[in-house]
Design a protein around this motif. Structure first.
Motif, PDB file in Angstrom:
ATOM      1  N   VAL A   1     -13.259  -0.547   6.426  1.00 49.57           N
ATOM      2  CA  VAL A   1     -12.082  -0.770   5.596  1.00 49.57           C
ATOM      3  C   VAL A   1     -11.104   0.385   5.798  1.00 49.57           C
ATOM      4  N   ILE A   2      -9.834   0.056   6.038  1.00 48.82           N
ATOM      5  CA  ILE A   2      -8.806   1.084   6.166  1.00 48.82           C
ATOM      6  C   ILE A   2      -8.519   1.643   4.776  1.00 48.82           C
ATOM      7  N   PRO A   3      -8.608   2.967   4.595  1.00 48.62           N
ATOM      8  CA  PRO A   3      -8.388   3.559   3.271  1.00 48.62           C
ATOM      9  C   PRO A   3      -7.021   3.185   2.699  1.00 48.62           C
ATOM     10  N   GLY A   4      -6.997   2.917   1.386  1.00 49.30           N
ATOM     11  CA  GLY A   4      -5.759   2.592   0.704  1.00 49.30           C
ATOM     12  C   GLY A   4      -5.293   1.167   0.879  1.00 49.30           C
ATOM     13  N   SER A   5      -6.149   0.291   1.452  1.00 48.48           N
ATOM     14  CA  SER A   5      -5.702  -1.080   1.745  1.00 48.48           C
ATOM     15  C   SER A   5      -6.121  -2.092   0.681  1.00 48.48           C
ATOM     16  N   TYR A   6      -6.711  -1.649  -0.417  1.00 56.99           N
ATOM     17  CA  TYR A   6      -7.144  -2.604  -1.448  1.00 56.99           C
ATOM     18  C   TYR A   6      -5.954  -3.197  -2.191  1.00 56.99           C
ATOM     19  N   LYS A   7      -6.030  -4.522  -2.413  1.00 61.32           N
ATOM     20  CA  LYS A   7      -5.034  -5.236  -3.205  1.00 61.32           C
ATOM     21  C   LYS A   7      -5.753  -6.240  -4.106  1.00 61.32           C
ATOM     22  N   THR A   8      -5.027  -6.776  -5.073  1.00 67.42           N
ATOM     23  CA  THR A   8      -5.610  -7.710  -6.028  1.00 67.42           C
ATOM     24  C   THR A   8      -4.993  -9.092  -5.857  1.00 67.42           C
ATOM     25  N   PHE A   9      -5.861 -10.109  -5.713  1.00 64.15           N
ATOM     26  CA  PHE A   9      -5.444 -11.506  -5.614  1.00 64.15           C
ATOM     27  C   PHE A   9      -6.175 -12.294  -6.691  1.00 64.15           C
TER      28      PHE A   9
ATOM     29  N   GLY B   1      -6.672 -11.675  -9.645  1.00 69.32           N
ATOM     30  CA  GLY B   1      -7.508 -10.807 -10.469  1.00 69.32           C
ATOM     31  C   GLY B   1      -8.680 -10.178  -9.752  1.00 69.32           C
ATOM     32  N   ILE B   2      -8.848 -10.425  -8.440  1.00 70.41           N
ATOM     33  CA  ILE B   2      -9.978  -9.899  -7.676  1.00 70.41           C
ATOM     34  C   ILE B   2      -9.476  -8.837  -6.701  1.00 70.41           C
ATOM     35  N   ARG B   3     -10.049  -7.649  -6.788  1.00 70.58           N
ATOM     36  CA  ARG B   3      -9.654  -6.520  -5.943  1.00 70.58           C
ATOM     37  C   ARG B   3     -10.444  -6.573  -4.634  1.00 70.58           C
ATOM     38  N   VAL B   4      -9.728  -6.656  -3.502  1.00 68.47           N
ATOM     39  CA  VAL B   4     -10.390  -6.800  -2.202  1.00 68.47           C
ATOM     40  C   VAL B   4      -9.697  -5.929  -1.154  1.00 68.47           C
ATOM     41  N   PRO B   5     -10.407  -5.547  -0.097  1.00 63.83           N
ATOM     42  CA  PRO B   5      -9.774  -4.817   1.002  1.00 63.83           C
ATOM     43  C   PRO B   5      -8.940  -5.763   1.857  1.00 63.83           C
ATOM     44  N   THR B   6      -7.795  -5.294   2.339  1.00 67.85           N
ATOM     45  CA  THR B   6      -6.910  -6.174   3.108  1.00 67.85           C
ATOM     46  C   THR B   6      -6.690  -5.721   4.555  1.00 67.85           C
ATOM     47  N   GLU B   7      -7.122  -4.526   4.925  1.00 68.89           N
ATOM     48  CA  GLU B   7      -6.995  -4.072   6.306  1.00 68.89           C
ATOM     49  C   GLU B   7      -8.335  -3.543   6.774  1.00 68.89           C
ATOM     50  N   LEU B   8      -8.811  -4.084   7.909  1.00 64.98           N
ATOM     51  CA  LEU B   8     -10.131  -3.711   8.409  1.00 64.98           C
ATOM     52  C   LEU B   8     -10.130  -3.637   9.932  1.00 64.98           C
ATOM     53  N   GLU B   9     -11.082  -2.888  10.462  1.00 61.54           N
ATOM     54  CA  GLU B   9     -11.325  -2.821  11.899  1.00 61.54           C
ATOM     55  C   GLU B   9     -12.786  -3.174  12.163  1.00 61.54           C
TER      56      GLU B   9
ATOM     57  N   GLN C   1     -18.044  -5.040 -10.953  1.00 63.82           N
ATOM     58  CA  GLN C   1     -17.217  -4.706 -12.115  1.00 63.82           C
ATOM     59  C   GLN C   1     -15.851  -4.185 -11.681  1.00 63.82           C
ATOM     60  N   HIS C   2     -15.855  -3.274 -10.715  1.00 68.29           N
ATOM     61  CA  HIS C   2     -14.609  -2.653 -10.255  1.00 68.29           C
ATOM     62  C   HIS C   2     -13.690  -3.665  -9.584  1.00 68.29           C
ATOM     63  N   SER C   3     -14.281  -4.647  -8.912  1.00 66.17           N
ATOM     64  CA  SER C   3     -13.475  -5.665  -8.224  1.00 66.17           C
ATOM     65  C   SER C   3     -12.879  -6.683  -9.179  1.00 66.17           C
ATOM     66  N   GLY C   4     -13.413  -6.756 -10.397  1.00 64.58           N
ATOM     67  CA  GLY C   4     -12.966  -7.770 -11.353  1.00 64.58           C
ATOM     68  C   GLY C   4     -13.734  -9.070 -11.255  1.00 64.58           C
ATOM     69  N   ALA C   5     -14.728  -9.147 -10.354  1.00 69.29           N
ATOM     70  CA  ALA C   5     -15.440 -10.402 -10.132  1.00 69.29           C
ATOM     71  C   ALA C   5     -16.179 -10.886 -11.372  1.00 69.29           C
TER      72      ALA C   5
ATOM     73  N   SER D   1      -3.358 -11.316   4.132  1.00 67.53           N
ATOM     74  CA  SER D   1      -2.081 -11.405   3.430  1.00 67.53           C
ATOM     75  C   SER D   1      -2.170 -12.197   2.136  1.00 67.53           C
ATOM     76  N   ASP D   2      -3.177 -13.069   1.988  1.00 63.46           N
ATOM     77  CA  ASP D   2      -3.305 -13.845   0.761  1.00 63.46           C
ATOM     78  C   ASP D   2      -4.722 -14.404   0.674  1.00 63.46           C
ATOM     79  N   VAL D   3      -5.224 -14.511  -0.554  1.00 62.35           N
ATOM     80  CA  VAL D   3      -6.547 -15.084  -0.803  1.00 62.35           C
ATOM     81  C   VAL D   3      -6.432 -16.040  -1.982  1.00 62.35           C
ATOM     82  N   GLU D   4      -7.009 -17.235  -1.836  1.00 58.49           N
ATOM     83  CA  GLU D   4      -7.055 -18.226  -2.915  1.00 58.49           C
ATOM     84  C   GLU D   4      -8.507 -18.573  -3.196  1.00 58.49           C
ATOM     85  N   TYR D   5      -8.811 -18.774  -4.471  1.00 61.27           N
ATOM     86  CA  TYR D   5     -10.168 -19.101  -4.877  1.00 61.27           C
ATOM     87  C   TYR D   5     -10.220 -20.472  -5.539  1.00 61.27           C
ATOM     88  N   ASN D   6     -11.321 -21.194  -5.311  1.00 58.57           N
ATOM     89  CA  ASN D   6     -11.557 -22.499  -5.922  1.00 58.57           C
ATOM     90  C   ASN D   6     -10.361 -23.424  -5.724  1.00 58.57           C
ATOM     91  N   ILE D   7     -10.122 -23.707  -4.458  1.00 53.19           N
ATOM     92  CA  ILE D   7      -8.930 -24.431  -4.038  1.00 53.19           C
ATOM     93  C   ILE D   7      -9.135 -25.930  -4.176  1.00 53.19           C
TER      94      ILE D   7
END
Length: 296
Positions: free
Chosen positions: A239-247, A249-257, A68-72, A275-281
């Protein structure tokens, strides 16, 4: 003078041949990965279905909160995914950090991925890497400058590692959590284990969430290769804290170790940024149509 001219001409000819060979092997590498990408994506259905149809799936409360929180749950199920990565990696605990750029493609109904990366091993000399997970089998190849083989890994440990990797990386396409090959078990109020069965392997990843439903950390037992041996070791993706972004409409982490927990100590080997995510390409002009169909 005459000898000097002949030597210069010979040097120019050799350099030209080297440049030609590099172009040839680079093109051959990328043409092969293009064929593998098309074969992978061709598995995906032509129609996307809405994730809302699966809202009652047997997921623990914390997993439903994540979806729900991710928008999925407000969008179509991800059938295919395409993303761009960059970051740093190293081969040994004391090794030099090397920059890389990568693209990755996934299919979800038939789980698989293709990861292609260019790693800057030295000025002007790249490592070309390709990691394929297709029909439940893993296959990793690395070539220096696209010509000289550096590594080629196959077999059960690679298959298991590829399954673990796919399962952990659904953080970038959360609707995959609703797939029928994944079973969820709640551990506590903020932790759940996802068990994935595909091909000859069943294994799992533990998802750690915060109170809002964002993934904070993933843990698994994964095969670690050292020499000719492979042993099960603790594997963590943080997941690096504060790295979530929305692509889209889907909220995902963008920086990880990514870290191996080895007997001699922790070994963080990968730092990456999405840097970018595409769905159903689209695939070669065939559009994976974003419309509702009968849920499967």
């Amino acid at each position: 003078m005459w000898l000097s001219v002949k030597i210069s001409a010979f040097v120019i000819m050799v350099l030209g041949m080297i440049a030609f060979m590099r172009r040839y092997f680079h093109q051959r590498f990328f043409q092969r990965t293009l064929r593998e990408k098309n074969r992978l994506l061709a598995q995906a259905p032509a129609y996307a279905r809405t994730a809302a149809d699966h809202a009652a799936h047997h997921c623990p409360l914390i997993v439903t909160r994540w979806l729900q929180h991710s928008g999925a749950l407000e969008h179509d199920l991800a059938q295919t995914v395409h993303l761009y990565q960059s970051g740093m990696l190293r081969a040994t605990p004391n090794g030099k950090w090397l920059p890389f750029h990568a693209e990755q493609w996934y299919t979800v109904p038939n789980p698989g991925f293709l990861w292609t990366a260019t790693v800057q091993a030295a000025p002007g000399i790249p490592l070309l890497a390709r990691d394929l997970y297709f029909e439940s089998r893993g296959d990793l190849q690395i070539k220096l400058d696209g010509i000289f083989p550096m590594a080629h890994s196959q077999g059960f440990p690679v298959d298991q590692g590829s399954l673990i990797r796919f399962l952990a990386e659904i953080v970038w396409f959360p609707s995959a959590a609703l797939s029928n090959y994944i079973e969820w078990e709640q551990i506590d109020t903020v932790t759940a284990r996802a068990a994935m069965s595909y091909g000859r392997i069943t294994d799992g990843v533990i998802f750690h969430f915060d109170a809002f439903g964002d993934v904070e950390r993933l843990e698994a037992e994964r095969y670690y290769s050292h020499g000719s041996l492979a042993t099960l070791e603790k594997w963590t993706m943080r997941v690096i804290p504060g790295s979530y972004k929305t692509f889209s409409g889907i909220r995902v982490p963008t920086e990880l170790e990514v870290t191996w927990g080895l007997p001699e100590g922790d070994f963080t080997w990968l730092k990456l940024c999405i840097s970018d995510v595409e769905y159903n390409i689209e695939l070669d002009g065939l559009r994976l149509r974003r419309q509702v169909a009968v849920a499967y």
